[in-house]
Design a protein around this motif. Sequence first.
Motif, PDB file in Angstrom:
ATOM      1  N   THR A  91     -21.006  11.658   3.725  1.00 19.63           N
ATOM      2  CA  THR A  91     -19.588  11.617   3.364  1.00 19.63           C
ATOM      3  C   THR A  91     -18.878  12.866   3.870  1.00 19.63           C
ATOM      4  O   THR A  91     -19.506  13.916   4.096  1.00 19.63           O
ATOM      5  CB  THR A  91     -19.390  11.518   1.845  1.00 19.63           C
ATOM      6  OG1 THR A  91     -19.813  12.748   1.230  1.00 19.63           O
ATOM      7  CG2 THR A  91     -20.197  10.366   1.257  1.00 19.63           C
ATOM      8  N   LEU A  92     -17.574  12.750   4.018  1.00 18.03           N
ATOM      9  CA  LEU A  92     -16.712  13.875   4.387  1.00 18.03           C
ATOM     10  C   LEU A  92     -15.406  13.720   3.635  1.00 18.03           C
ATOM     11  O   LEU A  92     -14.740  12.678   3.740  1.00 18.03           O
ATOM     12  CB  LEU A  92     -16.451  13.888   5.900  1.00 18.03           C
ATOM     13  CG  LEU A  92     -15.448  14.943   6.400  1.00 18.03           C
ATOM     14  CD1 LEU A  92     -16.001  16.350   6.178  1.00 18.03           C
ATOM     15  CD2 LEU A  92     -15.108  14.720   7.867  1.00 18.03           C
ATOM     16  N   GLU A  93     -15.037  14.719   2.879  1.00 17.97           N
ATOM     17  CA  GLU A  93     -13.787  14.636   2.132  1.00 17.97           C
ATOM     18  C   GLU A  93     -13.008  15.934   2.226  1.00 17.97           C
ATOM     19  O   GLU A  93     -13.574  17.022   2.313  1.00 17.97           O
ATOM     20  CB  GLU A  93     -14.024  14.260   0.666  1.00 17.97           C
ATOM     21  CG  GLU A  93     -14.768  15.280  -0.160  1.00 17.97           C
ATOM     22  CD  GLU A  93     -14.903  14.837  -1.616  1.00 17.97           C
ATOM     23  OE1 GLU A  93     -14.195  15.419  -2.463  1.00 17.97           O
ATOM     24  OE2 GLU A  93     -15.697  13.913  -1.883  1.00 17.97           O
ATOM     25  N   ASP A  94     -11.687  15.800   2.216  1.00 16.98           N
ATOM     26  CA  ASP A  94     -10.794  16.950   2.253  1.00 16.98           C
ATOM     27  C   ASP A  94      -9.401  16.481   1.852  1.00 16.98           C
ATOM     28  O   ASP A  94      -9.165  15.276   1.673  1.00 16.98           O
ATOM     29  CB  ASP A  94     -10.779  17.581   3.651  1.00 16.98           C
ATOM     30  CG  ASP A  94     -10.494  19.087   3.594  1.00 16.98           C
ATOM     31  OD1 ASP A  94      -9.876  19.521   2.604  1.00 16.98           O
ATOM     32  OD2 ASP A  94     -10.887  19.798   4.532  1.00 16.98           O
ATOM     33  N   ASN A  95      -8.481  17.430   1.747  1.00 16.92           N
ATOM     34  CA  ASN A  95      -7.130  17.098   1.321  1.00 16.92           C
ATOM     35  C   ASN A  95      -6.300  16.557   2.486  1.00 16.92           C
ATOM     36  O   ASN A  95      -6.483  16.956   3.641  1.00 16.92           O
ATOM     37  CB  ASN A  95      -6.446  18.331   0.735  1.00 16.92           C
ATOM     38  CG  ASN A  95      -7.127  18.811  -0.523  1.00 16.92           C
ATOM     39  OD1 ASN A  95      -7.648  18.005  -1.295  1.00 16.92           O
ATOM     40  ND2 ASN A  95      -7.142  20.116  -0.746  1.00 16.92           N
ATOM     41  N   ALA A  96      -5.388  15.660   2.149  1.00 11.46           N
ATOM     42  CA  ALA A  96      -4.504  15.076   3.151  1.00 11.46           C
ATOM     43  C   ALA A  96      -3.188  14.703   2.472  1.00 11.46           C
ATOM     44  O   ALA A  96      -3.023  14.829   1.254  1.00 11.46           O
ATOM     45  CB  ALA A  96      -5.161  13.855   3.792  1.00 11.46           C
ATOM     46  N   LEU A  97      -2.224  14.237   3.282  1.00  5.84           N
ATOM     47  CA  LEU A  97      -0.944  13.767   2.777  1.00  5.84           C
ATOM     48  C   LEU A  97      -0.846  12.265   3.025  1.00  5.84           C
ATOM     49  O   LEU A  97      -1.127  11.795   4.132  1.00  5.84           O
ATOM     50  CB  LEU A  97       0.212  14.491   3.480  1.00  5.84           C
ATOM     51  CG  LEU A  97       1.627  14.023   3.095  1.00  5.84           C
ATOM     52  CD1 LEU A  97       1.959  14.462   1.670  1.00  5.84           C
ATOM     53  CD2 LEU A  97       2.667  14.578   4.077  1.00  5.84           C
ATOM     54  N   ALA A  98      -0.461  11.530   1.994  1.00  5.50           N
ATOM     55  CA  ALA A  98      -0.310  10.081   2.118  1.00  5.50           C
ATOM     56  C   ALA A  98       1.143   9.700   1.905  1.00  5.50           C
ATOM     57  O   ALA A  98       1.812  10.229   1.003  1.00  5.50           O
ATOM     58  CB  ALA A  98      -1.197   9.365   1.106  1.00  5.50           C
ATOM     59  N   ARG A  99       1.634   8.765   2.746  1.00  7.56           N
ATOM     60  CA  ARG A  99       3.010   8.278   2.625  1.00  7.56           C
ATOM     61  C   ARG A  99       3.007   6.754   2.641  1.00  7.56           C
ATOM     62  O   ARG A  99       2.262   6.127   3.403  1.00  7.56           O
ATOM     63  CB  ARG A  99       3.875   8.795   3.779  1.00  7.56           C
ATOM     64  CG  ARG A  99       4.056  10.297   3.809  1.00  7.56           C
ATOM     65  CD  ARG A  99       4.989  10.724   4.929  1.00  7.56           C
ATOM     66  NE  ARG A  99       6.333  10.180   4.717  1.00  7.56           N
ATOM     67  CZ  ARG A  99       7.328  10.367   5.602  1.00  7.56           C
ATOM     68  NH1 ARG A  99       7.105  11.032   6.732  1.00  7.56           N
ATOM     69  NH2 ARG A  99       8.518   9.866   5.345  1.00  7.56           N
ATOM     70  N   TYR A 100       3.874   6.193   1.771  1.00 10.17           N
ATOM     71  CA  TYR A 100       4.003   4.730   1.750  1.00 10.17           C
ATOM     72  C   TYR A 100       5.385   4.369   1.219  1.00 10.17           C
ATOM     73  O   TYR A 100       5.757   4.774   0.105  1.00 10.17           O
ATOM     74  CB  TYR A 100       2.922   4.103   0.863  1.00 10.17           C
ATOM     75  CG  TYR A 100       2.931   2.597   0.893  1.00 10.17           C
ATOM     76  CD1 TYR A 100       2.286   1.903   1.914  1.00 10.17           C
ATOM     77  CD2 TYR A 100       3.612   1.859  -0.082  1.00 10.17           C
ATOM     78  CE1 TYR A 100       2.305   0.513   1.960  1.00 10.17           C
ATOM     79  CE2 TYR A 100       3.630   0.469  -0.048  1.00 10.17           C
ATOM     80  CZ  TYR A 100       2.974  -0.189   0.979  1.00 10.17           C
ATOM     81  OH  TYR A 100       3.002  -1.561   1.025  1.00 10.17           O
ATOM     82  N   ASP A 101       6.125   3.648   2.041  1.00 14.93           N
ATOM     83  CA  ASP A 101       7.431   3.140   1.638  1.00 14.93           C
ATOM     84  C   ASP A 101       8.347   4.246   1.099  1.00 14.93           C
ATOM     85  O   ASP A 101       8.988   4.098   0.054  1.00 14.93           O
ATOM     86  CB  ASP A 101       7.260   2.039   0.590  1.00 14.93           C
ATOM     87  CG  ASP A 101       8.536   1.222   0.399  1.00 14.93           C
ATOM     88  OD1 ASP A 101       9.351   1.183   1.345  1.00 14.93           O
ATOM     89  OD2 ASP A 101       8.718   0.649  -0.696  1.00 14.93           O
ATOM     90  N   GLY A 102       8.371   5.372   1.799  1.00 15.42           N
ATOM     91  CA  GLY A 102       9.251   6.473   1.421  1.00 15.42           C
ATOM     92  C   GLY A 102       8.678   7.401   0.363  1.00 15.42           C
ATOM     93  O   GLY A 102       9.237   8.479   0.097  1.00 15.42           O
ATOM     94  N   GLN A 103       7.562   7.025  -0.267  1.00 16.95           N
ATOM     95  CA  GLN A 103       6.903   7.871  -1.265  1.00 16.95           C
ATOM     96  C   GLN A 103       5.761   8.639  -0.605  1.00 16.95           C
ATOM     97  O   GLN A 103       5.091   8.110   0.288  1.00 16.95           O
ATOM     98  CB  GLN A 103       6.354   7.022  -2.418  1.00 16.95           C
ATOM     99  CG  GLN A 103       7.392   6.169  -3.123  1.00 16.95           C
ATOM    100  CD  GLN A 103       8.364   6.999  -3.940  1.00 16.95           C
ATOM    101  OE1 GLN A 103       8.001   8.033  -4.494  1.00 16.95           O
ATOM    102  NE2 GLN A 103       9.615   6.560  -3.991  1.00 16.95           N
ATOM    103  N   GLN A 104       5.552   9.873  -1.034  1.00 17.03           N
ATOM    104  CA  GLN A 104       4.452  10.647  -0.476  1.00 17.03           C
ATOM    105  C   GLN A 104       3.808  11.517  -1.549  1.00 17.03           C
ATOM    106  O   GLN A 104       4.441  11.894  -2.534  1.00 17.03           O
ATOM    107  CB  GLN A 104       4.929  11.532   0.674  1.00 17.03           C
ATOM    108  CG  GLN A 104       5.895  12.635   0.284  1.00 17.03           C
ATOM    109  CD  GLN A 104       6.339  13.455   1.486  1.00 17.03           C
ATOM    110  OE1 GLN A 104       6.506  12.932   2.586  1.00 17.03           O
ATOM    111  NE2 GLN A 104       6.522  14.748   1.286  1.00 17.03           N
TER     112      GLN A 104
END
Length: 411
Positions: A96-109
């Motif tokens: 496995t590999l995990e880290d922080n990221a930014l998610a965006r969907y339909d104007g929400q993030q």
Amino acid sequence: MSFPFYISRRYLFAKKSHNAINIISIVSVIGVAVATMALVCTMSVFNGFHTVVSSLFTTFDPELKIVSTKGKTFEADTLLLQKLDKQPCVASVSATLEDNALARYDGQQTTITLKGVDDNFIKTTDINHILYGNGQFKLHADVLEYGIPGMRLAIALGMDAGYIDPLQIYTPASGARVDLLAPEESFNFDELNSPGVVFSVGQKKYDQQYVFCSLRFAQRMFEKEGRISSIEIKIADGYTTDDVKHLIQPLLGKDLKALDRFEQQEDVFKIMKVEKYVAYIFLTFILFIACFNIIGSLSMLIIEKKKDIATLRNLGATNKQIRNIFLLEGRMISFFGASLGILIGLTLCLLQQYFGFLKLGNKDGAFIVEAYPVEVNPLDIIIILATVFIVTYLVSWYPVHYLSKQLTRLS
């Protein structure tokens, strides 16, 4: 029956000429009992919370997790994975590999933890048991990459289990400076499609933070090609965690270490342990103060029995025997108080365990458990008894030695 014990028992139960001595003795027993009861109940509640937290281990907490001792990620050694998978004590292995990221969907993030897993992950965990929706656990198909978000995260972004539009993922580009005119160019960008399911562990830190994706997608987004952050292991039937840790350690070398579920949540359990110790220290201090009533009881008893002390000396009793009479008196007070306190404490714990009188909140479902959890540990009872007797001995030693010495001199 020894001579000091016989006399001290008579003094404890015999009617005194001054009623205040009887009252102080009763108060002493009650004080020790209340402090002991508080110790039993408090330490049992901490044990209960420890068990509750342990029961909340999920598919996110593998039975064993191999991590690097020198950094956040390490080289994905295919040969090591094959060796681990061939061990009789290992049922399945997943990188496995995990880290922080930014998610965006339909104007929400929102910020998320992107966890990339390989195809063996479904064999290593029971992830299928916590999936909701009409789809299935799928990481990739041809050129498509799938993302499986936590239920709370999906709600926060306005998604459902079968979200139509792709989930946009952004991660910082390695070595890139942020261009204020075109900030998007400073990030790696890609999209995840829906396999028709979301997951729900029942814990906010997972359900509102994590998104599953394929390992290759995570490696590409974090620019960690050929690297992983952990190896997760499912233990074969018939083996314990300690057994497997011992068996696989020679394969790991010095740069890798295996963590069990308690070690993976080490910070949480350390905090709980420290809280339990602090509560024990504070309650012991209260017990120490409660035991000062024993000083008053013994002091008044010694003064009242000064004629008896002179008579005992004339009959051949030594100063040590006379001191032991009153020391045993203090110990018997503490014994009755401790016994009463432990009996009441165990009764309250048993009632709480079966009926849950003390609730954690006014609304059902507000907490993981509705009532304060309790679990009596026999070792805690032994420690509490030892604490009571040690504190009582320390508190009663000086006045008994001082007053008995003064009275024997006068006699």
